[in-house]
Enzyme design. Structure first.
Site, short mmCIF file in Angstrom:
data_model
loop_
_atom_site.label_atom_id
_atom_site.label_comp_id
_atom_site.label_asym_id
_atom_site.label_seq_id
_atom_site.Cartn_x
_atom_site.Cartn_y
_atom_site.Cartn_z
N TYR A 288 0.86 -1.19 0.00
CA TYR A 288 0.00 0.00 0.00
C TYR A 288 0.89 1.24 0.00
CZ TYR A 288 -3.76 3.07 1.83
OH TYR A 288 -4.69 4.05 2.05
N TYR A 339 -6.44 4.46 -6.63
CA TYR A 339 -6.53 4.46 -5.18
C TYR A 339 -7.93 4.02 -4.77
CZ TYR A 339 -6.31 5.97 -0.32
OH TYR A 339 -6.35 6.01 1.04
#
Lengths: 386, 142
Positions: A288, A339
Site C-alpha cells: 500500500y 486508489y
C-alpha cells in the site's frame, strides 16, 4: 494449522480520476461485487457475507437489497484508520468461512472521492477542532500526507536515505501501470526528471510521492477450498493473514513518540509465523502506497531488508516489471492503477497467483499484500497456489 | 498577526484533557499520580498502570526537534497564505518519552532541521467562545 479458505473470484469496476465516474459509489460497489461473483461462478443470491473497512456508506442492508441476497449471515467492518485494513477485510472473510459462519463472503471497498469527501483535504472548517485533532489542527497538521511526511523525514534522517529511494517507489508504480490498461495512469509514464521537477506537497513528498484520488470499487469472493473446487475460476489460497498494533501505537494512528515507524513489526512476525514461511520466500508483493515513504519503512518492518539497506533494495529498477529483482505493485498500485483504498492490491495479488496479471511474474507461488503502512493497526495477507 | 498560521486559523476546542496545555502559558504534560508515568496526548486513564488519578506537570519548555515536515500545499483554503510552513515534533528535555507537535516561528521553514534545540514560546489569543485566554505553545530554535 488453520483451515483453508480461498479467494475464488475477483472483480472491479472501471477506475476513474476523482469525480469522473459516471456511476455513483454504491453503483461502483455493486459492479465490483457482481464482477467478482461472476468471476467465481457463484450466483449473487448465494453471497452470505459482506466485509469492508472504513466504509460508512455502502452498508450491508442496502447491498443485500440491491444484490438480491437471500440469507446474509456475516456483516462486519474493521476498526480504525483507513487502507491499513484492506488485508484485514480478507482476514475477516477468511475467519467467517473457516469457522463456518458463512460460506461465500465478499470483501470489498468502494470509493468515490468525487461524489463524497476527499481524504487528502482537511475535514471540517469550523473555528475549533476537538479530540485528537485539537493537538494537530491548530498547527496545520491535518492530512495523512503530512503525518506520513513526519515519519518519513525522521526515517530518512536516521538511516541516510536520499530522495532517490522515494522516487524509485513511484517510478516502479508508474512503470508497472504502463502495462495495465485498467490503470488510471496508463499511458502516462513517469521518469526521474519529471519526478524531481514536480511540486512539493509536503517535504519530503513531491506530487508523485502521493497517490491520486480516484473513483472505483474492487471486490473478492472468499469461500472454502472444498467449495472452490466446483467453481469455474482458479482459486488463490489464503495461506495467512495478520492484523497488528503495538507496542508502537497511537491516538488516531499518529503518535509523535514513535516517529519514524509504521507499526508493522508484529504484523510481519504474526504473518510469517502463521504461514510458516519468511520474506525471502515471497515471489511478488503489493505494498500500500498512499505515499512512497511508508513503503520504505514497512519493507524494513516486514523483514525484507534493514533500514540501511533499503535504498539499495529499491534502486536501479529493482521493483519494475515482471522480471524485477523484487516484483512489486505489479498492477501499478495506489499510485499507478487506482486508489481504491488499497483493495485493488488484494485483487492484483490474487491475479498473480492465477497467472492473470498484466505484469505477470513467472511461477508465482506466494503473493503478499501489505495494507496501509502509514496507519494502524496494520494488516497483511499472504496468498498461495492451491 | 499573533498566530503563525493566521489569526483566523483553527483553534483547539478546550477540554479537561487539553486545557492545561493550551491555557497555562507553560508546556504541561499529563502525569500519573500513582505511577509517575508521563503521557501525551493526555487521556482519561494511565496507559501504564490504568490509574484514573491523573494530573498535569509543567516542563521546562526546552527540547529538540525529532522530525520536521514542510507543508507547501495547503489542504485548507485558509492556510494558502501561510504556506510553506514547518510542522515539527519536539521531544521535551525533562519529560522523557513525551513529544508534542508545533510550528517553528523564528526560522524559514527550509532552515528547520532534525536535532535543532528549541524553546517554547506562546501565541496568546482568546478562545473561540471568547470565555478564556489561550496560550498556544509554539517553538523557537535557540
Amino acid at each position: 494449522m488453520k483451515k483453508q479458505a480461498v479467494i475464488a473470484g475477483v472483480g472491479e469496476s472501471s477506475y476513474h480520476v476523482r469525480g469522473r465516474s459516471p456511476d455513483s459509489e454504491f453503483q461502483l460497489a455493486c459492479t465490483a461485487i457482481r464482477n467478482a461473483a461472476e468471476d467465481a461462478g457463484i450466483a449473487l443470491a448465494d453471497i452470505d457475507g459482506f466485509v469492508s473497512y472504513n466504509d460508512q456508506r455502502n452498508d450491508p442492508l442496502r447491498l443485500a437489497r440491491a444484490l438480491g441476497i437471500r440469507d446474509l449471515r456475516w456483516a462486519v467492518q474493521s476498526w480504525a484508520g483507513g487502507g491499513n485494513n484492506a488485508a484485514h477485510a480478507v482476514q475477516m472473510a477468511d475467519a467467517a468461512v473457516c469457522a463456518g459462519y458463512a460460506e461465500n463472503v465478499v470483501a470489498f471497498r468502494a470509493l468515490a472521492q468525487g461524489q463524497f469527501g476527499r481524504f487528502g483535504q482537511s475535514r471540517g472548517g469550523g473555528r475549533t477542532m476537538d479530540g485528537d485533532m485539537a493537538w494537530k489542527a491548530p498547527y496545520g497538521l491535518l492530512s495523512p500526507a503530512q503525518e506520513c511526511a513526519l515519519h518519513t523525514a525522521r526515517f530518512m534522517h536516521d538511516h541516510g536515505i536520499s530522495q532517490e529511494a522515494l522516487c524509485d517507489i513511484s517510478l516502479a508504480c508508474y512503470a508497472n501501470a504502463q502495462r495495465n490498461p485498467r490503470a488510471v495512469r496508463y499511458g502516462q509514464p513517469l521518469d526521474r526528471e519529471k519526478y524531481h521537477a514536480s511540486r512539493w506537497i509536503v517535504e519530503p513528498f513531491h506530487l508523485y510521492d502521493c497517490c491520486p484520488e480516484n473513483d472505483g470499487a474492487s471486490a473478492v469472493v472468499v469461500t472454502t477450498a472444498e467449495r472452490a473446487r466446483d467453481l469455474k475460476s482458479k482459486p488463490a489460497a489464503i495461506l495467512a493473514c495478520a492484523q497488528g498494533l503495538g507496542p508502537m501505537y497511537g491516538s488516531s494512528a499518529f503518535q509523535p513518540r514513535w516517529i519514524g515507524r509504521m507499526y508493522y513489526d508484529n504484523v510481519g512476525r504474526s504473518l510469517w509465523e502463521r504461514a510458516g514461511v519468511g520474506p525471502d520466500d515471497v515471489d511478488v508483493a503489493q505494498f500500500y502506497e498512499n505515499f512512497t515513504g511508508p513503503v520504505l519503512i514497512s519493507l524494513c518492518e516486514m523483514g525484507f531488508c534493514k533500514p540501511d539497506e533499503v535504498e539499495a533494495f529499491v534502486a536501479n529498477g529493482a521493483l519494475e516489471g515482471p522480471d524485477a529483482r523484487f516484483p512489486f505493485n505489479t498492477s501499478g498500485g495506489n499510485i499507478g492503477e487506482a486508489y481504491i483504498h488499497g483493495f485493488e492490491l488484494v485483487v492484483e495479488a490474487a491475479r498473480q497467483i492465477r497467472g492473470e496479471s498484466t505484469c505477470q511474474i513467472a511461477d508465482a507461488e506466494l503473493s503478499l499484500v501489505v495494507s496501509g503502512p502509514g496507519y494502524a493497526p496494520g494488516s497483511a495477507l499472504l496468498l498461495a497456489k492451491t | 498577526m499573533t498566530r503563525h498560521l493566521g489569526d483566523d486559523w483553527v483553534l483547539p476546542e478546550l477540554s479537561d484533557l487539553n486545557r492545561p496545555f493550551f491555557t497555562s502559558g507553560q508546556v504541561q504534560v499529563q502525569v500519573c499520580d500513582d505511577c509517575g508515568v508521563l503521557q501525551q496526548p493526555p487521556d482519561e486513564i494511565c496507559g501504564s498502570c490504568q490509574s484514573t488519578k491523573l494530573s498535569f506537570r509543567a516542563t521546562s519548555g526546552e527540547g529538540s526537534i525529532e522530525s520536521v515536515a514542510v507543508v507547501h500545499q495547503a489542504v485548507h483554503p485558509a492556510l494558502k497564505d501561510a504556506c510553506p510552513y514547518a510542522v515539527v515534533v519536539v521531544s521535551l528535555d525533562d519529560a522523557p518519552g513525551v513529544s508534542v507537535i508545533g510550528n517553528v516561528l523564528n526560522r524559514d521553514p527550509g532552515e528547520v532541521a532534525i536535532g535543532q534545540r528549541v524553546r517554547a514560546c506562546f501565541e496568546t489569543c482568546p478562545s473561540a467562545d471568547g470565555e478564556e485566554t489561550l496560550k498556544i505553545p509554539q517553538w523557537e530554535v535557540v
